[in-house]
Design a protein around this motif. Structure first.
Motif, PDB file in Angstrom:
ATOM      1  N   ASN A 105       0.867  -1.184   0.000  1.00 10.53           N
ATOM      2  CA  ASN A 105       0.000   0.000   0.000  1.00 10.53           C
ATOM      3  C   ASN A 105       0.900   1.229   0.000  1.00 10.53           C
ATOM      4  O   ASN A 105       1.889   1.269   0.740  1.00 10.53           O
ATOM      5  N   HIS A 267     -12.723   7.532  -0.299  1.00  8.61           N
ATOM      6  CA  HIS A 267     -11.860   6.844   0.676  1.00  8.61           C
ATOM      7  C   HIS A 267     -10.393   7.233   0.507  1.00  8.61           C
ATOM      8  O   HIS A 267      -9.518   6.638   1.126  1.00  8.61           O
ATOM      9  N   ARG A 269      -8.778   6.852  -2.279  1.00  8.73           N
ATOM     10  CA  ARG A 269      -8.117   5.975  -3.266  1.00  8.73           C
ATOM     11  C   ARG A 269      -7.890   6.753  -4.558  1.00  8.73           C
ATOM     12  O   ARG A 269      -8.784   7.453  -5.034  1.00  8.73           O
ATOM     13  N   SER A 273      -4.380   1.239  -8.451  1.00 10.48           N
ATOM     14  CA  SER A 273      -4.624   0.261  -7.386  1.00 10.48           C
ATOM     15  C   SER A 273      -3.494   0.292  -6.340  1.00 10.48           C
ATOM     16  O   SER A 273      -2.312   0.361  -6.678  1.00 10.48           O
ATOM     17  N   ASP A 311      -9.316   2.767   5.661  1.00 13.47           N
ATOM     18  CA  ASP A 311      -9.642   2.040   4.430  1.00 13.47           C
ATOM     19  C   ASP A 311      -8.640   0.923   4.188  1.00 13.47           C
ATOM     20  O   ASP A 311      -9.015  -0.189   3.795  1.00 13.47           O
ATOM     21  N   ARG A 314      -9.209  -1.815   6.785  1.00 10.46           N
ATOM     22  CA  ARG A 314     -10.442  -2.555   6.481  1.00 10.46           C
ATOM     23  C   ARG A 314     -10.201  -3.533   5.330  1.00 10.46           C
ATOM     24  O   ARG A 314     -10.621  -4.684   5.372  1.00 10.46           O
ATOM     25  N   GLY A 315      -9.483  -3.019   4.303  1.00  3.73           N
ATOM     26  CA  GLY A 315      -9.172  -3.861   3.140  1.00  3.73           C
ATOM     27  C   GLY A 315      -8.337  -5.067   3.537  1.00  3.73           C
ATOM     28  O   GLY A 315      -8.493  -6.161   2.987  1.00  3.73           O
TER      29      GLY A 315
END
Ligand SMILES: Cc1cc2nc3c(=O)[nH]c(=O)nc-3n(C[C@H](O)[C@H](O)[C@H](O)COP(=O)(O)OP(=O)(O)OC[C@H]3O[C@@H](n4cnc5c(N)ncnc54)[C@H](O)[C@@H]3O)c2cc1C
Length: 565
Positions: A105, A267, A269, A273, A311, A314-315
């Motif tokens: 991430n 969120h 993003r 990705s 986020d 949670r992911g």
């Protein structure tokens, strides 16, 4: 799972700390190109001015403390110079050379960079920004060692004014130059006028409506040369003309931007990705128009960091934390200038006019606390709400005390989608040293309800030139107040005498509309109600009264109006 954070201050460090609290197992690396992380950039002007005495107070955290408390791997002096979204790697430049770091991430929190126009002399050694701790250390060093006797601050936004006041506080003769017609360009001219006069009281000079064209050497110092030919000598120039998102590296990696700011969803993003972004580098929708633009403020930046971490966690399935979404920031802001505080939230008149939304504006000048308790001072407020349904759209205030409290309540009301008359119902704390049983915010509710219901019909200081041509101006202040300054041709009947002197009003009006005013709009509301119920058919009450007239004149809203003594 490895999360790499680019930028170690507001958004970046909020994200890293929150992620650790949610996920003890995550590997979290924070890359910061500067020498410090988690520093108090909002405190820099106060360090330059000497109110914050030690630079150590600016350094809220250190990599060592962050390692100990949160097990974060914080690397200062590490600049991210490239991103490969396919390989999920970042290229990092540091004192040790180039390195490539894998991420699962990636959180982009690079903030913004100060604008420096491409004009002659703007790269001089005397020209500084006030963005980082090293900037503030160097500016204060020069000020304290006596090498700065006079300074010019280019840009009169919130940070520019804080910088100018700090220099003035250190005894530096300081001039503020602003291209817009008034200081604090996002504020209404009436609010800015009070700030300008406070700047002058502090001994700071202001030059507005003109740009700096060049900076030329002059001995050991420089001359700031304005577009109109004026020359302002300076040992130090602080450039505070705005910022742009620090996104060049990330745009090159294929991240979507809008006017240079990264585009994200609710969120945080991005279009790629595994990559999130927040803070000054990101575009937020304007609550009125939906147009994307950056909102470079610390509150939204810190919130963004937290929501991004939520986020990610949670992911990863490491938390059951609820999905909260980014909410478009209202741009709530506050600044102290000398004895005054000026604050704003939501849209100003300029934005509302551009959006085409039909709106009402009310001006009020309430006391910050009960008038009978010693020390009461006035708050000068401007509030906009929609004509269609009373939805609150924006508010500004300036005064010595209690300003930010009212603006924060109004910002909260706006976040909750309240209508202006809902303000009547707010159950606000009260005792005489702090407020009034009818708080200034409640009073906006009463006022707004009267406007929405047509119990009062308003006219505005900006209409004075036309009103003087077409209407009878009825000034219902006392005779002595009238003598201290009034509009040309105004009829003076104190509001307490009005019921007995209606014939005089009828005769003077001769069928023309009657435009009533007093000092702040309260007594003239009483007069308006009397006249309306006595069947005068075109009566309006000046919102904000003589106080707003004077602010409007000082703010250049109505330059041609003369106040006769
Ligand atoms: C003098 C000053 C006063 C302010 N006062 C207020 C105030 O009173 N109220 C308010 O709401 N806001 C204020 N702000 C604005 C507020 O500080 C910012 O909105 C907020 O800090 C933005 O947070 P951010 O995380 O997006 O960026 P920042 O806090 O600026 O952090 C970004 C960090 O990323 C680093 N970085 C950038 N690119 C890279 C890269 N490629 N690799 C590694 N690191 C990188 C930068 O060095 C920087 O340290 C002030 C700002 C300044 C400068």
């Amino acid at each position: 799972m490895r999360t790499v954070v680019v930028g170690g201050v507001a958004t970046g460090m909020s994200a890293a700390a929150r992620l650790r609290r949610l996920d003890e197992a995550a590997e979290i690396i924070v890359l910061e190109k500067g020498p410090y992380v988690s520093y108090a950039n909002c405190g820099l002007p106060y360090y330059v001015g000497g109110e914050i005495e030690n630079d150590s107070a600016l350094l809220v955290q250190t990599p060592e403390k962050l390692r100990a408390a949160l097990n974060l791997d914080v690397r200062t002096g590490h600049e991210v110079v490239g991103v490969d979204p396919e390989a999920k790697t970042v290229m990092v430049h540091s004192g040790d050379g180039e390195d490539v770091l894998h991420y699962d991430n990636l959180i982009l929190a690079p903030g913004a960079v100060a604008l420096r126009p491409d004009l002659p002399g703007f790269d001089s050694e005397q020209v500084w920004h006030m963005r980082t701790v090293p900037d503030a250390l160097e500016i204060r060093r020069r000020v304290v060692d006596g090498s700065v006797k006079q300074a010019v601050v280019l840009g009169a936004g919130f940070i520019g004014l804080e910088a100018a006041e700090a220099l003035g506080h250190q005894g530096v003769k300081t001039t503020i130059v602003e291209l817009a017609p008034h200081v604090l360009p996002p504020t209404e001219p009436e609010v800015a006028a009070r700030v300008t006069s406070e700047l002058h009281r502090l001994g700071l000079e202001t030059v507005t409506g003109v740009a700096a064209a060049s900076i030329e050497p002059s001995g050991d110092a420089v001359d700031v040369v304005l577009a109109d030919g004026r020359r302002l000598p300076a040992d130090l120039v602080i450039l505070s003309i705005g910022v742009r998102p620090a996104t060049t590296v990330f745009e090159a990696a294929g991240l979507e931007t809008e006017r240079g700011a990264l585009v994200v969803d609710v969120h945080g993003r991005t279009n790629l990705s595994g990559i999130w972004a927040g803070g000054d580098a990101v575009a937020s929708p304007d609550p009125l128009t939906g147009a994307l633009r950056p909102v470079p403020l610390a509150g939204p930046a810190n919130r963004a960091g937290r929501l991004i971490a939520d986020d990610i966690a949670r992911g990863a399935g490491t938390t059951r934390v609820q999905a909260r979404q980014f909410v478009a920031p209202l741009g709530t802001a506050v600044v102290r200038v000398g004895k005054l505080t000026a604050a704003m939230t939501g849209a100003n008149r300029r934005a509302l006019d551009a959006s085409g939304i039909d709106y009402h504006t009310v001006y009020t000048h309430p006391n910050d606390h009960a008038a009978y308790f010693p020390g009461a001072t006035q708050i000068h407020m401007v509030v906009h709400f929609s004509k269609a349904d009373g939805t609150l759209l924006g508010a500004q205030a300036v005064g010595e005390n209690g300003v930010e409290k009212r603006i924060d309540v109004l910002a909260t009301a706006m976040r909750g989608g309240l209508k202006v008359d809902d303000l009547i119902d707010l159950d606000l704390s009260y005792s005489p040293p702090y407020g009034s049983a009818k708080d200034p915010v409640n009073m906006i509710g009463y006022y707004g309800q009267n406007v929405m219901d047509g119990v009062t019909r308003l006219w505005y200081a900006s209409e004075i030139p036309e009103v003087l041509e077409t209407s009878l101006v009825l000034d219902v202040r006392s005779v002595s107040e009238f003598a201290s300054g009034h509009l040309e041709g105004a009829l003076n009947i104190p509001h307490t005498e009005l019921r007995a002197r209606l014939d005089e009003v009828r005769e003077a009006a001769g069928g023309r509309p009657v435009r009533v005013h007093c000092q702040s709009g309260v007594r003239s509301f009483l007069a308006e109600r009397i006249l309306v119920q006595e069947r005068f058919d075109d009566v309006r009450n000046l919102s904000g009264g003589m106080l707003t007239i004077r602010d409007a004149i000082a703010g250049g809203v109505i330059p041609e109006v003369e106040i006769i003594k």
